[in-house]
Design an enzyme around this catalytic site. Structure first.
Site, PDB file in Angstrom:
ATOM      1  N   LYS A  22       0.857  -1.205   0.000  1.00 27.06           N
ATOM      2  CA  LYS A  22       0.000   0.000   0.000  1.00 27.06           C
ATOM      3  C   LYS A  22       0.885   1.246   0.000  1.00 27.06           C
ATOM      4  O   LYS A  22       0.667   2.177  -0.789  1.00 27.06           O
ATOM      5  CB  LYS A  22      -0.881   0.013   1.243  1.00 27.06           C
ATOM      6  CG  LYS A  22      -1.546   1.359   1.539  1.00 27.06           C
ATOM      7  CD  LYS A  22      -2.395   1.353   2.782  1.00 27.06           C
ATOM      8  CE  LYS A  22      -1.653   1.668   4.029  1.00 27.06           C
ATOM      9  NZ  LYS A  22      -1.328   3.068   4.286  1.00 27.06           N
ATOM     10  N   ASN A  23       1.902   1.252   0.855  1.00 30.65           N
ATOM     11  CA  ASN A  23       2.691   2.473   1.060  1.00 30.65           C
ATOM     12  C   ASN A  23       3.703   2.730  -0.041  1.00 30.65           C
ATOM     13  O   ASN A  23       4.397   3.746  -0.013  1.00 30.65           O
ATOM     14  CB  ASN A  23       3.357   2.451   2.436  1.00 30.65           C
ATOM     15  CG  ASN A  23       2.324   2.588   3.548  1.00 30.65           C
ATOM     16  OD1 ASN A  23       1.157   2.906   3.286  1.00 30.65           O
ATOM     17  ND2 ASN A  23       2.715   2.309   4.768  1.00 30.65           N
ATOM     18  N   CYS A 116      -5.226   7.530   9.334  1.00 33.89           N
ATOM     19  CA  CYS A 116      -5.392   6.963  10.677  1.00 33.89           C
ATOM     20  C   CYS A 116      -5.116   8.037  11.728  1.00 33.89           C
ATOM     21  O   CYS A 116      -4.217   8.836  11.596  1.00 33.89           O
ATOM     22  CB  CYS A 116      -4.406   5.808  10.885  1.00 33.89           C
ATOM     23  SG  CYS A 116      -4.869   4.338   9.993  1.00 33.89           S
ATOM     24  N   ARG A 121      -0.747  14.919  12.967  1.00 35.14           N
ATOM     25  CA  ARG A 121       0.071  14.542  11.807  1.00 35.14           C
ATOM     26  C   ARG A 121       0.224  15.773  10.922  1.00 35.14           C
ATOM     27  O   ARG A 121      -0.358  15.888   9.871  1.00 35.14           O
ATOM     28  CB  ARG A 121      -0.565  13.368  11.068  1.00 35.14           C
ATOM     29  CG  ARG A 121      -0.667  12.115  11.931  1.00 35.14           C
ATOM     30  CD  ARG A 121      -1.272  10.935  11.214  1.00 35.14           C
ATOM     31  NE  ARG A 121      -0.330  10.302  10.296  1.00 35.14           N
ATOM     32  CZ  ARG A 121      -0.646   9.214   9.583  1.00 35.14           C
ATOM     33  NH1 ARG A 121      -1.876   8.735   9.627  1.00 35.14           N
ATOM     34  NH2 ARG A 121       0.239   8.661   8.771  1.00 35.14           N
ATOM     35  N   ASP A 307       4.713   0.566  12.025  1.00 35.11           N
ATOM     36  CA  ASP A 307       3.490  -0.072  11.509  1.00 35.11           C
ATOM     37  C   ASP A 307       3.365  -1.519  11.955  1.00 35.11           C
ATOM     38  O   ASP A 307       2.284  -2.103  11.809  1.00 35.11           O
ATOM     39  CB  ASP A 307       3.470  -0.004   9.974  1.00 35.11           C
ATOM     40  CG  ASP A 307       3.327   1.423   9.488  1.00 35.11           C
ATOM     41  OD1 ASP A 307       3.532   1.661   8.280  1.00 35.11           O
ATOM     42  OD2 ASP A 307       3.035   2.306  10.309  1.00 35.11           O
ATOM     43  N   ARG A 399      -8.473  -0.650   4.344  1.00 29.80           N
ATOM     44  CA  ARG A 399      -7.628   0.383   3.735  1.00 29.80           C
ATOM     45  C   ARG A 399      -6.271  -0.191   3.337  1.00 29.80           C
ATOM     46  O   ARG A 399      -5.630   0.285   2.398  1.00 29.80           O
ATOM     47  CB  ARG A 399      -7.431   1.551   4.702  1.00 29.80           C
ATOM     48  CG  ARG A 399      -8.707   2.336   4.974  1.00 29.80           C
ATOM     49  CD  ARG A 399      -8.434   3.568   5.786  1.00 29.80           C
ATOM     50  NE  ARG A 399      -7.257   4.231   5.256  1.00 29.80           N
ATOM     51  CZ  ARG A 399      -6.350   4.823   6.049  1.00 29.80           C
ATOM     52  NH1 ARG A 399      -6.501   4.830   7.355  1.00 29.80           N
ATOM     53  NH2 ARG A 399      -5.305   5.407   5.517  1.00 29.80           N
TER      54      ARG A 399
HETATM   55  C1  EPZ Z   1       4.052   6.993   6.381  1.00 33.68           C
HETATM   56  O1  EPZ Z   1       3.220   7.975   7.000  1.00 33.68           O
HETATM   57  C2  EPZ Z   1       3.201   5.740   6.283  1.00 33.68           C
HETATM   58  N1  EPZ Z   1       2.026   6.010   5.472  1.00 33.68           N
HETATM   59  C3  EPZ Z   1       2.756   5.299   7.675  1.00 33.68           C
HETATM   60  O2  EPZ Z   1       2.045   4.075   7.535  1.00 33.68           O
HETATM   61  C4  EPZ Z   1       4.004   5.042   8.517  1.00 33.68           C
HETATM   62  O3  EPZ Z   1       3.600   4.712   9.826  1.00 33.68           O
HETATM   63  C5  EPZ Z   1       4.867   6.308   8.545  1.00 33.68           C
HETATM   64  O4  EPZ Z   1       5.199   6.708   7.190  1.00 33.68           O
HETATM   65  C6  EPZ Z   1       6.171   6.093   9.299  1.00 33.68           C
HETATM   66  O5  EPZ Z   1       6.878   5.043   8.734  1.00 33.68           O
HETATM   67  C7  EPZ Z   1       2.133   5.954   4.131  1.00 33.68           C
HETATM   68  O6  EPZ Z   1       3.193   5.729   3.586  1.00 33.68           O
HETATM   69  C8  EPZ Z   1       0.879   6.183   3.356  1.00 33.68           C
HETATM   70  P1  EPZ Z   1       5.954  10.476   8.478  1.00 33.68           P
HETATM   71  P2  EPZ Z   1       3.693   9.532   7.032  1.00 33.68           P
HETATM   72  O7  EPZ Z   1       5.797  11.717   7.682  1.00 33.68           O
HETATM   73  O8  EPZ Z   1       4.340   9.873   5.761  1.00 33.68           O
HETATM   74  C9  EPZ Z   1       5.741  13.775  11.912  1.00 33.68           C
HETATM   75  C10 EPZ Z   1       0.230   2.632   7.756  1.00 33.68           C
HETATM   76  O9  EPZ Z   1      -0.180   2.041   8.765  1.00 33.68           O
HETATM   77  N2  EPZ Z   1       5.695  14.780  10.836  1.00 33.68           N
HETATM   78  O10 EPZ Z   1       7.212   9.698   8.388  1.00 33.68           O
HETATM   79  O11 EPZ Z   1       2.544  10.349   7.478  1.00 33.68           O
HETATM   80  C11 EPZ Z   1       4.461  12.949  11.988  1.00 33.68           C
HETATM   81  O12 EPZ Z   1       3.468  13.624  12.736  1.00 33.68           O
HETATM   82  C12 EPZ Z   1       0.638   4.074   7.857  1.00 33.68           C
HETATM   83  O13 EPZ Z   1       0.382   2.102   6.625  1.00 33.68           O
HETATM   84  C13 EPZ Z   1       5.702  16.138  11.175  1.00 33.68           C
HETATM   85  O14 EPZ Z   1       5.737  16.501  12.333  1.00 33.68           O
HETATM   86  O15 EPZ Z   1       4.763   9.464   8.211  1.00 33.68           O
HETATM   87  C14 EPZ Z   1       4.923  11.677  12.647  1.00 33.68           C
HETATM   88  O16 EPZ Z   1       4.920  11.855  14.054  1.00 33.68           O
HETATM   89  C15 EPZ Z   1       0.352   4.676   9.232  1.00 33.68           C
HETATM   90  N3  EPZ Z   1       5.645  17.058  10.169  1.00 33.68           N
HETATM   91  C16 EPZ Z   1       6.350  11.510  12.144  1.00 33.68           C
HETATM   92  O17 EPZ Z   1       6.748  12.794  11.634  1.00 33.68           O
HETATM   93  C17 EPZ Z   1       5.581  16.693   8.844  1.00 33.68           C
HETATM   94  O18 EPZ Z   1       5.545  17.600   7.966  1.00 33.68           O
HETATM   95  C18 EPZ Z   1       6.486  10.475  11.048  1.00 33.68           C
HETATM   96  O19 EPZ Z   1       5.642  10.870  10.010  1.00 33.68           O
HETATM   97  C19 EPZ Z   1       5.563  15.314   8.522  1.00 33.68           C
HETATM   98  C20 EPZ Z   1       5.627  14.376   9.535  1.00 33.68           C
END
Ligand code: EPZ
Length: 426
Positions: A22-23, A116, A121, A307, A399
């Site tokens: 998915k990701n 989610c 986020r 995850d 999803r």
């Molecule tokens: C991706 O989410 C994945 N989703 C998530 O999988 C996964 O848990 C996550 O990466 C971490 O590996 C998809 O790929 C669709 P991040 P993403 O930006 O991109 C903070 C699943 O279950 N942050 O690495 O949203 C954020 O709040 C899903 O398949 C900021 O503060 O993750 C979080 O605490 C859930 N500001 C941390 O960084 C920003 O501008 C990691 O977020 C961006 C992120």
């Protein structure tokens, strides 16, 4: 309303081919609109998030069709620059269409994405990077109006955190920007490498993906291609945890062994026998699992994947001994523990720490899926529990898992999807 009815206590046994990721599929679908030509995506999982991405593509003028796990995306003409709020709200990944749309047309209006509920986020890192590469961004009444007044240009971007989504958005914008972009402290997840592999197939010039520093040299134009999406490492972790929780024995085929290494190295500490070869993973867990001695800390790749936290917890709640999790990526990623406790687990949550004291058995109960991976975890616990468990709100699970009930049934689990009118809460 749909529910899973799970009759627990059966050992999972058999062979299962792993679904596409998915990701990885979601950013690659966004990237396809950069090409202006047809892209054929094989091993594309049939998931509600993938269909949500296709609705976004269709809404801006692309044509997206699916058959037999192959998506064909034609992006010859872009006819709109706004992604409606109801589509943005459907998933977190909607935000990476921003980078691709700006790369293709130079303007795009979005709002904050859905996805989610794992705590706040924000998308501040996404927007800061796009601004640095020449994008005018105005925020008004919840809408984020973006426009590139001149040609987008490359920049040196240092991310404060190796955000997966921010890294993807920068790459999607940089591949057709003028000059060179360097991303420092980039996310190293395997899905980033898969996105870059797809973009290289389309003629992009990218190096360093999988490491902390990625270099992109912008190209005038990209072309269409045919690409096979990598297997889903988190779905793989999920099925292995289900087998471990039920003292089963399964073989995963079409698996991405290297990408799953950070998870496998922790799972084998539970006493499971794990053998890997080529694209296959064999797991046997005949006896009661052992608790994991070292604290399980979720970290950016190549650390233990956040995850997989919930599904591994579901396997450890009946292990012998005490395991401790530390969730370092999201502020609120223990929402599944209430359901596990309702089924008889002993879980204490204090901030980002969760302490799991193994119990001898779980009992079936009426529970609710709170998010995608939490829902998979509750399903894993239900398979190990004595008696019948009813799981509501399974749209969260759909999803990210391709017909989970079919996969589990193929492995001998007793699970069925029922359609009810009642909105009774459990
Ligand atoms: C991706 O989410 C994945 N989703 C998530 O999988 C996964 O848990 C996550 O990466 C971490 O590996 C998809 O790929 C669709 P991040 P993403 O930006 O991109 C903070 C699943 O279950 N942050 O690495 O949203 C954020 O709040 C899903 O398949 C900021 O503060 O993750 C979080 O605490 C859930 N500001 C941390 O960084 C920003 O501008 C990691 O977020 C961006 C992120």
């Amino acid at each position: 309303m749909q529910k899973f009815i799970v009759n627990g206590g059966r050992r999972l046994r058999g062979e299962l081919a792993l679904q596409g990721s998915k990701n990885s599929a979601l950013p690659i679908m966004a990237a396809s609109l950069l090409c202006g030509e047809d892209c054929v995506l094989k091993n594309c999982p049939e998931l509600t998030d993938v269909y949500a991405a296709s609705r976004i593509l269709n809404c801006v003028g692309c044509k997206c069709s699916f058959s037999d796990n192959t998506a064909v995306i034609s992006s010859g003409e872009i006819t709109a620059n706004t992604i409606p709020e109801e589509l943005m709200r459907e998933m977190r990944s909607s935000i990476i269409f921003l980078g691709a749309m700006l790369g293709r047309t130079g303007e795009c209006t979005v709002c904050c994405p859905g996805g989610c509920e794992l705590g706040p986020r924000p998308i501040d890192m996404h927007l800061a990077a796009l601004r640095k590469m020449g994008t005018d961004i105005k925020e008004s009444y919840g809408r984020i109006i973006c426009r590139v007044p001149e040609k987008a240009h490359g920049a040196r971007i240092s991310l404060p955190f190796p955000s997966v989504g921010a890294t993807e958005n920068i790459i999607l914008f940089a591949v057709t920007a003028e000059g060179e972009t360097v991303i420092n402290n980039a996310a190293r997840e395997p899905e980033i490498c898969d996105l870059c592999g797809f973009l290289r197939c389309c003629g992009a010039e990218i190096s360093g993906d999988g490491e902390s520093s990625i270099v992109i040299r912008g190209k005038e134009k990209l072309h269409g291609c045919e690409y096979s999406i990598m297997p889903d490492r988190i779905a793989g972790a999920t099925y292995l945890c289900m087998a471990a929780a039920t003292k089963g024995e399964i073989i995963l085929t079409n698996a991405c062994v290297d990408a799953m290494e950070p998870f496998l190295s922790v799972l084998e500490q539970t006493g499971c026998s794990i053998y890997t070869a080529e694209k296959r993973i064999f797991l046997r867990s005949g006896a009661r699992l052992k608790a994991v001695n070292d604290r399980i800390r979720t970290m950016p790749h190549p650390g233990f994947p956040t995850d997989a936290q919930a599904v591994l917890m579901a396997a450890l709640v009946t292990a012998e001994g005490t395991s401790v999790f530390e969730e370092n990526i999201f502020d609120c990623r223990y929402r599944h523990t209430d359901a596990l406790v309702k089924m008889g687990a002993d879980v204490q949550v204090l901030g980002k720490i969760a302490v799991i004291k193994g119990v001898n058995r779980l009992y079936g109960a009426n529970v609710e899926a709170t998010d995608l991976r939490g829902g998979a975890a509750v399903t894993a616990a239900a398979l190990a529990a004595e008696g019948v468990t009813e799981i509501s709100s399974i749209s969260h699970i759909d999803r990210g898992y391709e017909r989970l009930e079919d996969a589990v049934s193929r492995l001998g689990g007793s699970i069925k999807r029922v359609y009810t009118n009642s909105t009774s809460t459990c």
